[in-house]
Design an enzyme around this catalytic site. Sequence first.
Site, PDB file in Angstrom:
ATOM      1  N   ASN A  87      31.135  29.783  40.288  1.00 32.33           N
ATOM      2  CA  ASN A  87      30.693  31.123  40.650  1.00 32.33           C
ATOM      3  C   ASN A  87      30.833  32.045  39.457  1.00 32.33           C
ATOM      4  OD1 ASN A  87      32.760  33.518  41.100  1.00 32.33           O
ATOM      5  ND2 ASN A  87      33.859  31.627  41.575  1.00 32.33           N
ATOM      6  N   CYS A 149      40.803  39.072  33.840  1.00 31.91           N
ATOM      7  CA  CYS A 149      39.749  40.023  33.470  1.00 31.91           C
ATOM      8  C   CYS A 149      39.754  40.233  31.964  1.00 31.91           C
ATOM      9  CB  CYS A 149      39.991  41.379  34.124  1.00 31.91           C
ATOM     10  SG  CYS A 149      40.233  41.286  35.871  1.00 31.91           S
TER      11      CYS A 149
HETATM   12  C1  FMN Z   1      33.030  33.124  45.029  1.00 28.64           C
HETATM   13  C2  FMN Z   1      34.432  33.282  44.498  1.00 28.64           C
HETATM   14  C3  FMN Z   1      34.903  34.560  44.177  1.00 28.64           C
HETATM   15  C4  FMN Z   1      36.187  34.739  43.677  1.00 28.64           C
HETATM   16  N1  FMN Z   1      36.649  35.999  43.399  1.00 28.64           N
HETATM   17  C5  FMN Z   1      37.928  36.187  42.979  1.00 28.64           C
HETATM   18  C6  FMN Z   1      38.463  37.489  42.764  1.00 28.64           C
HETATM   19  O1  FMN Z   1      37.787  38.507  42.967  1.00 28.64           O
HETATM   20  N2  FMN Z   1      39.760  37.609  42.332  1.00 28.64           N
HETATM   21  C7  FMN Z   1      40.552  36.508  42.123  1.00 28.64           C
HETATM   22  O2  FMN Z   1      41.710  36.657  41.769  1.00 28.64           O
HETATM   23  N3  FMN Z   1      40.075  35.267  42.344  1.00 28.64           N
HETATM   24  C8  FMN Z   1      38.791  35.082  42.765  1.00 28.64           C
HETATM   25  N4  FMN Z   1      38.327  33.791  42.993  1.00 28.64           N
HETATM   26  C9  FMN Z   1      39.218  32.657  42.756  1.00 28.64           C
HETATM   27  C10 FMN Z   1      39.851  32.159  44.065  1.00 28.64           C
HETATM   28  O3  FMN Z   1      40.614  33.189  44.671  1.00 28.64           O
HETATM   29  C11 FMN Z   1      40.745  30.936  43.796  1.00 28.64           C
HETATM   30  O4  FMN Z   1      41.777  31.273  42.917  1.00 28.64           O
HETATM   31  C12 FMN Z   1      39.984  29.771  43.180  1.00 28.64           C
HETATM   32  O5  FMN Z   1      38.674  29.721  43.690  1.00 28.64           O
HETATM   33  C13 FMN Z   1      40.653  28.421  43.414  1.00 28.64           C
HETATM   34  O6  FMN Z   1      40.714  28.093  44.774  1.00 28.64           O
HETATM   35  P1  FMN Z   1      39.642  27.156  45.539  1.00 28.64           P
HETATM   36  O7  FMN Z   1      39.478  25.913  44.731  1.00 28.64           O
HETATM   37  O8  FMN Z   1      40.237  26.927  46.889  1.00 28.64           O
HETATM   38  O9  FMN Z   1      38.362  27.935  45.586  1.00 28.64           O
HETATM   39  C14 FMN Z   1      37.028  33.610  43.482  1.00 28.64           C
HETATM   40  C15 FMN Z   1      36.545  32.335  43.818  1.00 28.64           C
HETATM   41  C16 FMN Z   1      35.273  32.154  44.331  1.00 28.64           C
HETATM   42  C17 FMN Z   1      34.799  30.775  44.688  1.00 28.64           C
END
Ligand code: FMN
Lengths: 321, 259
Positions: A87, A149
């Site tokens: 993403n 960031c």
């Molecule tokens: C579409 C999307 C948007 C995300 N937006 C943020 C965000 O705004 N802030 C943040 O700290 N992590 C964000 N993440 C990271 C997730 O919170 C998480 O740390 C990461 O995806 C790993 O977990 P997962 O494998 O279960 O997705 C985002 C992940 C995805 C897939």
Amino acid sequence: MVDSKTAEEKMINIADAGMCSTEVVLSGVILDNPIIPASGTFGYGYEFAEIYDINCLGSLSFKGTTREPRFGNALPRIAECTAGLINSIGLQNPGVEKVISEELPKLRACFKKPIIANICGFSIDEYAENSALLDKEEQVEILEINVSCPNIHNGGMTFGTEAKMAAEVTRAVKKVTKKPVYIKLSPNVTDITEIAKACEAAGADGISLINTMLGMRIDLNKKKPVIANKMGGFSGSAIFPVAVRMVYQVHEAVKIPIIGMGGVASARDAIEMMLAGASAVQVGAANLVDPFASKKIVENLPKEMAKYNITSLREIIGGAH
Amino acid sequence: MKQDFFEIVSNERLTGNVMELVLRGDTSEIAVPGQFVNIKLDGFFLRRPLSVCNCEQGANAGASCGAMAGKSEGMLTLIYKIVGEGTRALAEYKAGEMLDLLTGLGNGYDISKSGDEPLLIGGGAGVPPMFLLCRNLIAAGTKPTVILGFNSKAEVFYENEFKSLGARVIVATADGSYGVRGFVTDAMKDILYSYTYACGPEPMLRAVYEKAACGGQYSFEERMGCGFGACMGCSCKTKYGSKRICKDGPVLEKEEIIW
Ligand SMILES: Cc1cc2nc3c(=O)[nH]c(=O)nc-3n(C[C@H](O)[C@H](O)[C@H](O)COP(=O)(O)O)c2cc1C
Ligand SMILES: Cc1cc2nc3c(=O)[nH]c(=O)nc-3n(C[C@H](O)[C@H](O)[C@H](O)COP(=O)(O)OP(=O)(O)OC[C@H]3O[C@@H](n4cnc5c(N)ncnc54)[C@H](O)[C@@H]3O)c2cc1C
Ligand code: FES
């Protein structure tokens, strides 16, 4: 304050769950269970509240919040991968003021549990400013500081890739809040333990990890990257082993609690993450493909615990060490 | 939004690379033409969004006992073009197999704005949502004209289905092998219409937007993470601010579109 419930109340909890306790504590904040939808994958909860009662969740981390409203990156922002996705949302959010005045009231209307505020910034001052504003929200019980960031005052290098910068953000946020501050770390670094230790030394109450891994997909027809920004954050089941490894390493390096995430898709994954050292577990990408994923994980925990002779989740944290 | 398993009734080829998929399951969340469903396919991480082409609500929507209690067992028709790995895999599914669907996604078309003689324009894989829209517009007493755009005669599908609804149908083919030679906009020349509804590739939408003198609604496609408003993967800019194609769209009003 570590745990305000009496021993008697705890026994009742255990009995209710059929002799198993899923309760966990994050820096004094008690969660009925360790399952937390991850920032950016659950909006502000209300889309999911249309299809189930989201109060079954331990907590919820909402979308990363910046000072100004952000539209985010150019489209396409999504690329499919084997067992995951990339993403490149670019922190689209309505800005901290609207989050507080419009989104949080809607979230409060459907969610009564502790809320985790995910906070971003493009300068140290912005982190502190956003944190100070969200600190005033009563239901926000933990501030989760996303240090992935880019720092506009430092050539766009992300705060989370340098221990010194991550520590500086931690100190700035700690100054403006009494609530627990969890620093959310990027896995795109040489040694994540060094950064975790620097945050701990700077006063962090806990560590969240991992954020997404930098990835890319190329469209064979167009012979160009799928994502408009070329690169994006890779997450989903495929990154689970990397996340478990990093949680394990950080658990060895610091004493503060860890919220583990990265590819968690089932109750058994959640238990594995806790054995590696996580006190609570976030679920990200899985929510996108199965909107019931977090709920199912909560519901399957007792069964899965029984399978591995676990009576209390709190007792298994870091059990693999 | 609702999640349910649908049984495949049939999955058959309409043209060289376009398939018609008929499903049986709980269609109760599908309220408006132009909405879409998001399909889970074995071996693929993300779901695949496809527009509702036709939908019949179940007769036993009110069943109060038995396996169907509380469920509305309806029929759902989707039409998809094989363009990549996922749609290729979908084409291999057989009647009797089950598919996991999220239904009732997106805003859909608003038929109240149509006027008496709406013009419906579908290009290629954008033809499917026009079918239920056309059906509903006829049921509402309007006289729709439908323009279907394809590259060549071999790609034409659903011309007769639209005719049997009672609509006036014009087919345009880019190579001139069937119907009007040229693009859908060439077929718009001598027609009077009160409103436009369009779905198709973006260059087509834009050409229609520039050609049509009246208001209209245009359906957009974007790569999706979730399909139900949670991830911000599909946001686009409109004159009324940022909108998620999956939740605030896929249908946008003509006046709000920014190209
Ligand atoms: C579409 C999307 C948007 C995300 N937006 C943020 C965000 O705004 N802030 C943040 O700290 N992590 C964000 N993440 C990271 C997730 O919170 C998480 O740390 C990461 O995806 C790993 O977990 P997962 O494998 O279960 O997705 C985002 C992940 C995805 C897939
Ligand atoms: C709201 C909506 C309604 C749609 N309705 C129809 C329909 O009725 N009939 C039809 O034939 N097609 C429709 N599409 C397009 C269809 O979703 C894609 O053709 C399909 O996802 C391609 O999958 P693939 O695995 O074969 O292609 P691949 O290119 O292998 O897919 C890779 C990834 O890109 C995504 N993707 C590729 N092309 C598109 C696209 N055009 N739009 C969105 N995502 C895409 C896929 O979903 C997948 O995540 C619709 C798209 C949207 C957004
Ligand atoms: S695809 Fe997730 S918000 Fe639209």
